[in-house]
Design a protein around this motif. Structure first.
Motif, PDB file in Angstrom:
ATOM      1  N   THR A  69      38.883  40.920  33.662  1.00  0.00           N
ATOM      2  CA  THR A  69      38.699  39.494  33.366  1.00  0.00           C
ATOM      3  C   THR A  69      39.718  38.959  32.369  1.00  0.00           C
ATOM      4  OG1 THR A  69      37.089  40.049  31.635  1.00  0.00           O
ATOM      5  CG2 THR A  69      36.224  39.605  33.849  1.00  0.00           C
ATOM      6  N   GLN A  70      40.660  39.787  31.933  1.00  0.00           N
ATOM      7  CA  GLN A  70      41.687  39.297  31.021  1.00  0.00           C
ATOM      8  C   GLN A  70      42.582  38.282  31.728  1.00  0.00           C
ATOM      9  OE1 GLN A  70      43.817  42.430  28.774  1.00  0.00           O
ATOM     10  NE2 GLN A  70      42.407  43.887  29.732  1.00  0.00           N
ATOM     11  N   VAL A 229      40.699  26.764  41.998  1.00  0.00           N
ATOM     12  CA  VAL A 229      39.783  27.325  40.994  1.00  0.00           C
ATOM     13  C   VAL A 229      40.136  28.765  40.639  1.00  0.00           C
ATOM     14  CG1 VAL A 229      37.881  25.823  41.731  1.00  0.00           C
ATOM     15  CG2 VAL A 229      38.119  28.110  42.735  1.00  0.00           C
ATOM     16  N   SER A 230      41.307  29.225  41.024  1.00  0.00           N
ATOM     17  CA  SER A 230      41.644  30.635  40.840  1.00  0.00           C
ATOM     18  C   SER A 230      41.635  31.060  39.373  1.00  0.00           C
ATOM     19  CB  SER A 230      43.011  30.937  41.453  1.00  0.00           C
ATOM     20  OG  SER A 230      44.042  30.213  40.789  1.00  0.00           O
ATOM     21  N   LYS A 231      42.035  30.165  38.486  1.00  0.00           N
ATOM     22  CA  LYS A 231      42.077  30.533  37.072  1.00  0.00           C
ATOM     23  C   LYS A 231      40.696  30.898  36.567  1.00  0.00           C
ATOM     24  CE  LYS A 231      44.185  29.068  32.712  1.00  0.00           C
ATOM     25  NZ  LYS A 231      44.972  28.010  32.038  1.00  0.00           N
ATOM     26  N   GLU A 232      39.694  30.173  37.013  1.00  0.00           N
ATOM     27  CA  GLU A 232      38.317  30.472  36.612  1.00  0.00           C
ATOM     28  C   GLU A 232      37.740  31.636  37.416  1.00  0.00           C
ATOM     29  OE1 GLU A 232      33.935  28.256  36.326  1.00  0.00           O
ATOM     30  OE2 GLU A 232      35.726  27.130  36.922  1.00  0.00           O
ATOM     31  N   ALA A 233      38.119  31.720  38.686  1.00  0.00           N
ATOM     32  CA  ALA A 233      37.506  32.717  39.571  1.00  0.00           C
ATOM     33  C   ALA A 233      38.065  34.114  39.373  1.00  0.00           C
ATOM     34  CB  ALA A 233      37.677  32.291  41.031  1.00  0.00           C
ATOM     35  N   ILE A 234      39.387  34.245  39.125  1.00  0.00           N
ATOM     36  CA  ILE A 234      39.986  35.575  39.010  1.00  0.00           C
ATOM     37  C   ILE A 234      40.838  35.715  37.744  1.00  0.00           C
ATOM     38  CG2 ILE A 234      39.993  35.912  41.509  1.00  0.00           C
ATOM     39  CD1 ILE A 234      43.015  35.378  41.479  1.00  0.00           C
ATOM     40  N   SER A 235      40.704  34.763  36.827  1.00  0.00           N
ATOM     41  CA  SER A 235      41.396  34.808  35.528  1.00  0.00           C
ATOM     42  C   SER A 235      42.916  34.749  35.669  1.00  0.00           C
ATOM     43  CB  SER A 235      40.995  36.073  34.744  1.00  0.00           C
ATOM     44  OG  SER A 235      39.595  36.143  34.570  1.00  0.00           O
TER      45      SER A 235
END
Length: 583
Positions: A69-70, A229-235
């Motif tokens: 999750t980093q 939404v990738s930043k929220e979904a896969i960091s």
């Protein structure tokens, strides 16, 4: 420590990747398939296992997955194939791989749902129930244990995955799945209106990411919205836009007209900018043009549909402002006639696949690491090659390649990629001369020349069929097959072994592409494409031994010259052929 060999596969590949309407859908499907397979690989690594295939030691996507999750940098190209082979502890349960995939999939799905569907859930009829059913029942996850490289192939002969039964109106992109509103238009006028209200509300939220009359299922909607939404979904962030088919078709035309008629380009942009500019990702050549000619930046940022007279005429492509912009579009069509060059509306989809890879792994069971390393070297080189040829690399994992390119760049790109593949295996053999049947480490390719408005699903399906049935089955592998999807008249496919295609430079095929790319694809008569079919059927049969490479080229030249009707009065055959080659 006692170990066993695990073989793992995640699908359906075609049912997920190929169901695409936009370049973005195509890329997202490939990326997510690779990302989710990476979760299963990570479960193997966490349990102390070692991956034999593919080579993940330097894989950037795998490195990002290991970070959990980093916040992380996500590579733009999916590089992990949907299957792997690994040595795992004897007490390792493959269920851990399945759970890792499902957990990651659910997390992505929930982010998309909360962001875009939950605010309008009450407008639908059992929308959450439809979403959960489709998300939970989609993936076909298969594993097997055994030492042989073909263990998984035998396991696939008996399947236990049962697709969900889907009632109601179907998704306009993935026709086997129910759309998310839950209403059925044929039941009543009220249900039809409620369905429209639901999708109008969702469309207002996602804006340009949903076309009018698009009604999607959970799988298609997740693919469409994941990049946002990738930043929220896969960091980590992934590209949110990709060159459209129209952009790819117009790349070299932009270069031509901005060099020859810059003032007209400026005048055209000044008017066309009212139709809106786009922020999509640019290919290499257009990025260079913007850097070298900043005064024409507005021209390069126009909606590429502005560059095609047929697109300007099509109200459906301007649905939000069709009536208001009709006069302007007619004016732009007139300006297009002032350009010295006419853009071809065709682009290319390139698909490549290694030949007999299962057999190659089987006869090198003690050296699968060397085979994996060679494939890794190839897949890591692919994105750079595609980028150099102004393309979009959709997928590059193992021995598979998917890319979209301008028509003019597809053939040289395919040749360059084949050379990278052969180079990777030559280097592997140099390091380990005991590798068996390394001469069979060849790769076949299919190129589909498609009109920009041809449904992408159809183009992808044709690429798969052409690669499997023409390049591999009919031509005997180590071949290139090309299919032209014409907007009217019969489609034509042909193929030839690589050594025939590359035996003369420029080859007749190069001339075909150069000519086909002019005047909106009208450079060839229908008879040329029609008559190529029996001739390439003849040339492509490896058992016929009828013609050698030089004779094959002569046959192609004859058909080319005949179709172009280039002969001058009194010109003999030798002079005719010599002048055509010079052209």
């Amino acid at each position: 420590m006692s170990t066993k060999t695990l073989h793992f596969s995640l699908g359906p590949v075609q049912g997920f990747v190929a169901q695409a309407r936009r370049t973005r859908d195509f890329w997202t499907g490939s990326f997510l398939l690779s990302w989710l397979t990476g979760q299963a690989l990570n479960a193997v690594l966490a349990a102390g296992g070692n991956v034999n295939f593919p080579d993940i030691e330097n894989d950037e996507l795998m490195a990002a997955i290991k970070m959990g999750t980093q916040p992380k940098s996500i590579p733009e190209v999916a590089t992990l194939p949907n299957r792997f082979m690994a040595k795992v502890p004897s007490d390792f349960s493959p269920e851990g791989c399945r759970q890792a995939v499902i957990k990651a999939w659910r997390e992505i799905a929930e982010v998309v749902y909360i962001q875009y569907i939950l605010p309008f859930e009450d407008l639908g009829c059992r929308t959450r129930e439809i979403w959960d059913r489709q998300i939970e029942g989609f993936w076909d996850i298969i594993w097997a244990e055994g030492e042989e490289a073909r263990t998984l192939d035998r396991r696939k002969n008996w399947r236990v995955h049962v697709p969900t039964i889907e009632p109601g109106d179907k998704c306009t992109l993935m026709g086997n799945f129910q759309e998310l509103s839950g209403y059925t238009r044929s039941v009543s006028r009220e249900e039809r209106e409620m369905q429209d209200i639901f999708w109008d509300a969702v469309g207002g939220k996602v804006r340009h990411n949903l076309r009018r009359n698009e009604r999607l299922c959970a799988i298609a909607f997740l693919k469409r919205m994941f990049p946002s939404v990738s930043k929220e979904a896969i960091s980590g962030s992934v590209p949110d836009s990709f060159p459209s088919t129209s952009s790819l078709a117009s790349v070299h035309w932009l270069d031509q007209v901005s060099a020859a008629q810059p003032d007209l380009c400026s005048r055209f942009a000044a008017k066309a900018v009212a139709l809106g500019k786009i922020s999509e990702q640019k290919v290499s050549l257009v990025r260079k043009l913007k850097k070298d000619k900043p005064q024409l930046a507005d021209f390069y940022d126009l909606d590429p549909n502005c560059f095609f007279a047929s697109s300007l005429e099509n109200d459906n492509l301007w649905e939000d402002s069709a009536a208001e912009t009709r006069n302007l579009r007619n004016e732009l069509r007139g300006l297009l006639k002032q350009f010295k060059f006419v853009p071809s509306p065709f682009y290319a989809l390139l698909m490549m696949d290694g030949d007999k890879m299962g057999k190659l792994l089987s006869v090198n069971e003690g050296n699968t690491g060397k085979i994996s390393k060679a494939l890794g070297e190839f897949s890591w080189a692919v994105p750079g090659v595609v980028k150099n040829y102004n393309g979009v690399c959709v997928y590059a994992g193992g021995d598979d390649v998917l890319a979209m390119l301008p028509l003019e760049d597809a053939l040289p790109a395919s040749v360059a990629l084949r050379e990278e593949y052969m180079k990777a295996f030559a280097e592997a053999y140099a390091e380990e001369p005991r590798l068996n049947e390394i001469d069979n480490a060849t790769i076949s390719a299919a190129i589909i020349f498609a009109h920009q408005n041809t449904p992408l699903q159809l183009v992808i399906r044709e690429a798969h069929n052409t690669l499997a049935k023409v390049a591999k089955e009919l031509t005997g592998r180590d071949s290139l097959a090309i299919k032209v999807l014409k907007s009217s008249g019969p489609n034509v496919s042909w193929s030839a072994p690589w050594d025939v295609i590359q035996s003369e430079k420029p080859s007749v095929v190069d001339k075909l592409v150069a000519d086909f790319s002019t005047d909106e694809g009208k450079g060839f008569t229908s008879s040329f494409f029609y008559n190529l079919r029996p001739r390439f059927d003849l040339l492509a049969n490896p058992d016929s031994n009828i013609l050698d490479s030089a004779q094959a080229i002569q046959v192609l030249e004859a058909e080319y010259l005949k179709s172009r009707e280039l002969r001058r009065e009194g010109e003999d055959d030798a002079a005719f052929r010599r002048r055509a080659r010079e052209n």
